[in-house]
Each structure stands twice: as structure tokens, then as C-alpha cells.
Design an enzyme around this catalytic site. Structure first.
Site, PDB file in Angstrom:
ATOM      1  N   ARG A  32     -11.258  -0.546 -13.866  1.00 30.14           N
ATOM      2  CA  ARG A  32     -11.919  -1.691 -14.519  1.00 30.14           C
ATOM      3  C   ARG A  32     -11.465  -1.828 -15.961  1.00 30.14           C
ATOM      4  O   ARG A  32     -11.222  -2.947 -16.439  1.00 30.14           O
ATOM      5  CB  ARG A  32     -13.440  -1.515 -14.432  1.00 30.14           C
ATOM      6  CG  ARG A  32     -13.941  -1.788 -13.000  1.00 30.14           C
ATOM      7  CD  ARG A  32     -15.129  -0.954 -12.672  1.00 30.14           C
ATOM      8  NE  ARG A  32     -15.749  -1.309 -11.403  1.00 30.14           N
ATOM      9  CZ  ARG A  32     -15.485  -0.714 -10.239  1.00 30.14           C
ATOM     10  NH1 ARG A  32     -14.591   0.260 -10.177  1.00 30.14           N
ATOM     11  NH2 ARG A  32     -16.109  -1.086  -9.142  1.00 30.14           N
ATOM     12  N   GLY A  98      -6.859   0.162  -2.731  1.00 29.89           N
ATOM     13  CA  GLY A  98      -7.686  -0.970  -2.313  1.00 29.89           C
ATOM     14  C   GLY A  98      -8.397  -1.584  -3.508  1.00 29.89           C
ATOM     15  O   GLY A  98      -8.571  -2.806  -3.588  1.00 29.89           O
ATOM     16  N   ARG A 126      -6.066  -2.272   5.704  1.00 29.36           N
ATOM     17  CA  ARG A 126      -7.476  -2.257   5.235  1.00 29.36           C
ATOM     18  C   ARG A 126      -8.037  -3.686   5.156  1.00 29.36           C
ATOM     19  O   ARG A 126      -7.304  -4.629   4.881  1.00 29.36           O
ATOM     20  CB  ARG A 126      -7.570  -1.525   3.896  1.00 29.36           C
ATOM     21  CG  ARG A 126      -7.202  -0.053   4.097  1.00 29.36           C
ATOM     22  CD  ARG A 126      -7.388   0.749   2.873  1.00 29.36           C
ATOM     23  NE  ARG A 126      -8.769   0.802   2.464  1.00 29.36           N
ATOM     24  CZ  ARG A 126      -9.169   1.314   1.310  1.00 29.36           C
ATOM     25  NH1 ARG A 126      -8.286   1.774   0.454  1.00 29.36           N
ATOM     26  NH2 ARG A 126     -10.440   1.352   0.995  1.00 29.36           N
ATOM     27  N   SER A 173     -20.411  -3.141  -1.121  1.00 32.35           N
ATOM     28  CA  SER A 173     -19.076  -2.866  -1.659  1.00 32.35           C
ATOM     29  C   SER A 173     -18.990  -3.246  -3.126  1.00 32.35           C
ATOM     30  O   SER A 173     -19.123  -4.408  -3.495  1.00 32.35           O
ATOM     31  CB  SER A 173     -18.013  -3.638  -0.869  1.00 32.35           C
ATOM     32  OG  SER A 173     -16.786  -3.600  -1.580  1.00 32.35           O
ATOM     33  N   GLN A 175     -16.348  -3.096  -4.776  1.00 33.59           N
ATOM     34  CA  GLN A 175     -15.070  -3.794  -4.988  1.00 33.59           C
ATOM     35  C   GLN A 175     -15.252  -5.288  -4.772  1.00 33.59           C
ATOM     36  O   GLN A 175     -14.725  -6.100  -5.527  1.00 33.59           O
ATOM     37  CB  GLN A 175     -14.014  -3.226  -4.041  1.00 33.59           C
ATOM     38  CG  GLN A 175     -13.721  -1.760  -4.343  1.00 33.59           C
ATOM     39  CD  GLN A 175     -12.681  -1.169  -3.418  1.00 33.59           C
ATOM     40  OE1 GLN A 175     -12.211  -1.808  -2.501  1.00 33.59           O
ATOM     41  NE2 GLN A 175     -12.319   0.078  -3.673  1.00 33.59           N
ATOM     42  N   ASP A 322     -17.536   8.183  -1.011  1.00 32.87           N
ATOM     43  CA  ASP A 322     -16.294   8.913  -1.306  1.00 32.87           C
ATOM     44  C   ASP A 322     -16.473  10.439  -1.217  1.00 32.87           C
ATOM     45  O   ASP A 322     -15.489  11.178  -1.159  1.00 32.87           O
ATOM     46  CB  ASP A 322     -15.785   8.550  -2.711  1.00 32.87           C
ATOM     47  CG  ASP A 322     -15.299   7.103  -2.774  1.00 32.87           C
ATOM     48  OD1 ASP A 322     -15.027   6.509  -1.707  1.00 32.87           O
ATOM     49  OD2 ASP A 322     -15.202   6.563  -3.882  1.00 32.87           O
ATOM     50  N   LYS A 349     -11.468   3.259   5.159  1.00 35.35           N
ATOM     51  CA  LYS A 349     -11.003   3.746   3.846  1.00 35.35           C
ATOM     52  C   LYS A 349      -9.490   4.019   3.930  1.00 35.35           C
ATOM     53  O   LYS A 349      -8.818   3.478   4.792  1.00 35.35           O
ATOM     54  CB  LYS A 349     -11.809   4.978   3.441  1.00 35.35           C
ATOM     55  CG  LYS A 349     -13.272   4.669   3.136  1.00 35.35           C
ATOM     56  CD  LYS A 349     -13.402   3.853   1.868  1.00 35.35           C
ATOM     57  CE  LYS A 349     -14.836   3.468   1.580  1.00 35.35           C
ATOM     58  NZ  LYS A 349     -14.944   2.517   0.472  1.00 35.35           N
ATOM     59  N   ARG A 353     -11.723   7.917   8.101  1.00 36.05           N
ATOM     60  CA  ARG A 353     -12.174   9.238   7.622  1.00 36.05           C
ATOM     61  C   ARG A 353     -13.126   9.923   8.586  1.00 36.05           C
ATOM     62  O   ARG A 353     -13.261  11.152   8.531  1.00 36.05           O
ATOM     63  CB  ARG A 353     -12.805   9.109   6.223  1.00 36.05           C
ATOM     64  CG  ARG A 353     -11.757   8.863   5.156  1.00 36.05           C
ATOM     65  CD  ARG A 353     -12.321   8.814   3.746  1.00 36.05           C
ATOM     66  NE  ARG A 353     -11.225   8.735   2.779  1.00 36.05           N
ATOM     67  CZ  ARG A 353     -11.359   8.312   1.527  1.00 36.05           C
ATOM     68  NH1 ARG A 353     -12.537   7.940   1.069  1.00 36.05           N
ATOM     69  NH2 ARG A 353     -10.309   8.287   0.721  1.00 36.05           N
ATOM     70  N   ARG A 395      -8.491  12.212  -0.172  1.00 39.00           N
ATOM     71  CA  ARG A 395      -9.778  12.919  -0.103  1.00 39.00           C
ATOM     72  C   ARG A 395      -9.840  13.850   1.118  1.00 39.00           C
ATOM     73  O   ARG A 395     -10.545  14.852   1.104  1.00 39.00           O
ATOM     74  CB  ARG A 395     -10.940  11.927  -0.105  1.00 39.00           C
ATOM     75  CG  ARG A 395     -10.984  11.113  -1.400  1.00 39.00           C
ATOM     76  CD  ARG A 395     -12.349  10.604  -1.776  1.00 39.00           C
ATOM     77  NE  ARG A 395     -12.238   9.555  -2.773  1.00 39.00           N
ATOM     78  CZ  ARG A 395     -12.092   9.737  -4.089  1.00 39.00           C
ATOM     79  NH1 ARG A 395     -12.055  10.966  -4.590  1.00 39.00           N
ATOM     80  NH2 ARG A 395     -11.990   8.723  -4.920  1.00 39.00           N
TER      81      ARG A 395
END
Ligand code: S3P
Length: 436
Positions: A32, A98, A126, A173, A175, A322, A349, A353, A395
Site C-alpha cells: 500500500r 495477487g 487466481r 477480501s 484486496q 495467511d 491463494k 493451500r 507459505r
């Protein structure tokens, strides 16, 4: 990348986990700050910016659209475009990120020109419809031409004048929220949005830090269009989602001791600390500070007598999205096991995952039951070292390196270099903190 080209990291079991460190800057906040500094008028100095590849993709995209970026030691200087982005000469390469693709879509949607976004293999599958819908309601034109049936990158945004909307976010979300706020900042009229689960609020703090007016009225975020941003200086707090790996490692050993300095403690990101406490960790907060609305502090973590299991579901699943891979990776070592639900987002993701955590737990000999939106991992299990498929997901590579610390025998992490997407220092620091 063919599997032959992947680098393998061997992780040996440890006897304990101790040390003190300061984590690199938070990935979400760095994105950001990179975008808004590149958009603002003047030069912003950003200290402790993330060392991960993803936020550097955001910086590179801003450079391609006219911002000037220079690195001066631990500080990145970004001279912004004064609110007018330049149409880039080529594609905007978001790499694995993403966040870069979704949030920048909102920023460029109100700008004159054509912006084509591309990414790596993972980013190309995605979901992007989630940002196309609200941005098109505001008047943007977005084409998603990627496989298998559209709905994915490559993404072409034809920018132009936008009008404010009242938006009800259908999925939790941050995002998507950010894309709408970044577009709303430049639209005609007012944009408001409501979210069913309160997601991380870094964009709200960052917009205000760069001088924007943004209010919360009756639970809705409200932003007036036609606003200009001005440069600011900031130090990025340490990344809680990177800290998660070491925090979970410290739960695995009775005499562990971990001190983390200047760690980001924004309440919308700090649910992990409650989880650590529920599982039997003992956290002391030694110092707390605030800068531009972002809290940071020094914490000390020890383990209590037992490692308890727990359930992660509902809003908690969204807030911990996450961190779930590493919590799942240590779940077999808990007393009562871990039940995860309402986490279907994990399937879209950087990898699926849920599928990869289940596969890799089984590769280490663990019992686990897969669900569409989560998994059940019984406690009291003994794991053996195994071969871990990272799926080139940072991750996953790091989560199973933590599980490996308590396994019997060595674990091979295939595609370990993917850790550099968010935490390039991970394996070096893991080696320093693990007592062998
Ligand atoms: C992020 C939000 C989350 C998270 C991602 C970073 C952000 O994604 O998983 O790693 O910085 O806003 P969603 O907002 O898509 O859930």
C-alpha cells in the site's frame, strides 16, 4: 519451472527454539505504501520496507507508470506522479503477487490509458472477477483473458472517468476493498462499501497517512472522490504473517524463548496472538507504539506446559487466512488436534493451500481429513521427516519447515526458494533460532 530446477532445503529436527529479532517490514503495508507513495505528490521515505519479492513487484509497476524509486540503505525513496499515472510502455508484471494486480487495478481504473497486467503461472489462475465486478460498476472497462474460461489474468484495464458506487462486498477480501477505495479516491462523487467480515484495514490507515479523507459511517467506509495525496515518511512495522512461522515454532519446545521487536500489531492482523495464547503460549507485550494508525510493539513468547488444539472457523478463519498453513502444520503436535472450517479461500491463494497442506501432512506420516472448506487434524501424532512439495507457494514451504523441527529425521523442502516471495531471510534465521 521444472522440478529439476527447484532448490531443495533440508530441515533437521531441533531441540529448542530461542532468540531475538526484528522482522522485515509487513508485506501488506509495504504494497500500500509503494502504491500510494507512487501516486502521491512529492517524495516519501519508506524505512524497513518489505524485503519480499511481492512488494517489489508493486514498486516496479509504479516505476513503470512514472514514479521514481531509489534505495538508500534500509530506506526506499519514492517520488510520486502527483496523481497522474503514465501509460506503461509494456505489460505490468505482477510476478506472484495477487495484491499487486488486484489493488493496482483500482488505482489505474480511473486513469487515462490502457494497462495490461500479467503474472506468473500461479497468478494466472487466481480469481480476478472479484475486482472486475465493482470496478466495472464504477465505469471501468476490464478484460480478463486468461485460461481456462476467462476470469483470470492477463488483465487489461482501459481507464477513464469513474463514478462512485455503494458496494456490498460479497467476499471477505482486503484486496477487493482496497481496489474499490483506490478507485473511489479518484471517482466522481462518493463511494461507500460494507464488508461482512472486517478484513485488514491497512488501506484505510495508509490512505489517511497520505492525506486522504476517509470515514466509517454506520459500519460503512465512505470515501469522497477527486482527492489528491501528498508524500509522507513512515517506518513499516515487522510482518506478523512472517512472524507466524517463528511464533508457531516457539510453541513446539517447552523451554523456547522468542523476542520480536517492532512487530506489526494492527488489531485486524493480530488474531494470531490470541490463537498462540489459546494453544498454550505465553505472550508478554513489552512495548507498543503507533505510527500512521499502525501499531507495533515488542513481544516475548514462551510456551506453557502444554500445546493445546483449537478450532478456527467463521470470522477468525478470514482474519487468519495467511497463518492457517503454519497452524495446520503444527496441529499434529497439539494435544487435542485442530479443526479448520470456513477457509475455502485457501483454495485460491498462491496454491490450493488446503490440498497442499493435506498432501504434505500425509507425506510426513500424519493423519488428516480434508474438507472443502478446511480440514480436521487429530492431535498427539508423531511425524517423520518427508519430502515436501511447496507447490512454489512461499507459505507452504515455510510452514512445513516448522513442522520439520519436531519430526523424526530430516525433511526435504522442494522449491524452498519460493520463501523469498515474502521472507527471503527465512531459512537463514530459522537456522539461527533452532537449537540443534
Ligand atoms: C492481503 C489480503 C489477503 C491476504 C493476502 C494479502 C492484503 O487476501 O491473503 O496475503 O494485503 O490485503 P484477500 O484480501 O484476497 O483475502
Amino acid at each position: 519451472m521444472s522440478s529439476a530446477a527447484l532448490s531443495t532445503q533440508i530441515v533437521r529436527p531441533a531441540r529448542g527454539f530461542r532468540g531475538s529479532l526484528m522482522l522485515p517490514g509487513d508485506k501488506s503495508i509495504s504494497h500500500r505504501y509503494a502504491m500510494l507513495a507512487g501516486f502521491a505528490e512529492g517524495t516519501s521515505l519508506l524505512t524497513n520496507f518489505s524485503t519480499g519479492a511481492d512488494p517489489h513487484s508493486s514498486l516496479a509497476c509504479m516505476e513503470a507508470m512514472g514514479a521514481k524509486v531509489s534505495v538508500e540503505g534500509k530506506t526506499i525513496a519514492v517520488t510520486g506522479t502527483g496523481g497522474v499515472l503514465r501509460q506503461p510502455a509494456g505489460d505490468l508484471d505482477c510476478g506472484n503477487s495477487g495484491s499487486t494486480m488486484r489493488m493496482l487495478a483500482g488505482l489505474v481504473a480511473a486513469q487515462e490509458g490502457v494497462y495490461r497486467f500479467v503474472g506468473d503461472e500461479s497468478l494466472t489462475v487466481r480469481p480476478m472477477e472479484r475486482i472486475r465486478k465493482p470496478l466495472e460498476l464504477m465505469g471501468a472497462r476490464i478484460e480478463l483473458t486468461g485460461p481456462p474460461n476467462g476470469g483470470h489474468a492477463p488483465m487489461t484495464v482501459r481507464g477513464g472517468e469513474l463514478a462512485g458506487i455503494d458496494f456490498e462486498a460479497p467476499i471477505a477480501s482486503a484486496q477487493v476493498k482496497t481496489a474499490v477505495l483506490f478507485a473511489g479516491l479518484q471517482a466522481k462523487g462518493t463511494t461507500s462499501m460494507a464488508e461482512s467480515v472486517r478484513t485488514r484495514d491497512h488501506s484505510e490507515h495508509a490512505l489517511r497517512a497520505f492525506g486522504a479523507r476517509l470515514e466509517r459511517v454506520d459500519g460503512r467506509l465512505v470515501i469522497e472522490g477527486g482527492q489528491k495525496l501528498r508524500a509522507m515518511n513512515a517506518t513499516v512495522p515487522g510482518d506478523m504473517s512472517s512472524a507466524a512461522f517463528f511464533l508457531c515454532a516457539s510453541l513446539l519446545f517447552e523451554d523456547s524463548n522468542l523476542v520480536l521487536d517492532a512487530l506489526g500489531m494492527n488489531p485486524t492482523r493480530a488474531s494470531l496472538l490470541d490463537v498462540i495464547t489459546s494453544m498454550g503460549g505465553v505472550i508478554k507485550v513489552l512495548d507498543v507504539q503507533e505510527m500512521h494508525g499502525e501499531m507495533s510493539g515488542t513481544i516475548q513468547v514462551n510456551r506453557g506446559r502444554t500445546l493445546r488444539g483449537m478450532e478456527i472457523a467463521g470470522a477468525l478463519a478470514a482474519q487468519l487466512i495467511d497463518e492457517i498453513p503454519v497452524i495446520a502444520a503444527i496441529a499434529p503436535y497439539t494435544e487435542g488436534g485442530v479443526r479448520i472450517r470456513d477457509a475455502k479461500e485457501l483454495r485460491v491463494k498462491e496454491s490450493d493451500r488446503i490440498a497442499l497442506v493435506v498432501k504434505n501432512l500425509r507425506a510426513m506420516g500424519a493423519e488428516v481429513v480434508e474438507h472443502e472448506d478446511g480440514m480436521d487434524i487429530p492431535g498427539g501424532q508423531t511425524l517423520r521427516g518427508g519430502v515436501i512439495d511447496s507447490g512454489m507457494d512461499h507459505r507452504i514451504a515455510m510452514a512445513f519447515s516448522i513442522a520439520a523441527l519436531r519430526a523424526e529425521g530430516e525433511t526435504e523442502i522442494r522449491g524452498a526458494e519460493t520463501a523469498s516471495i515474502s521472507f527471503p531471510e527465512f531459512f537463514t534465521w530459522l537456522d539461527e533460532l533452532a537449537i540443534r
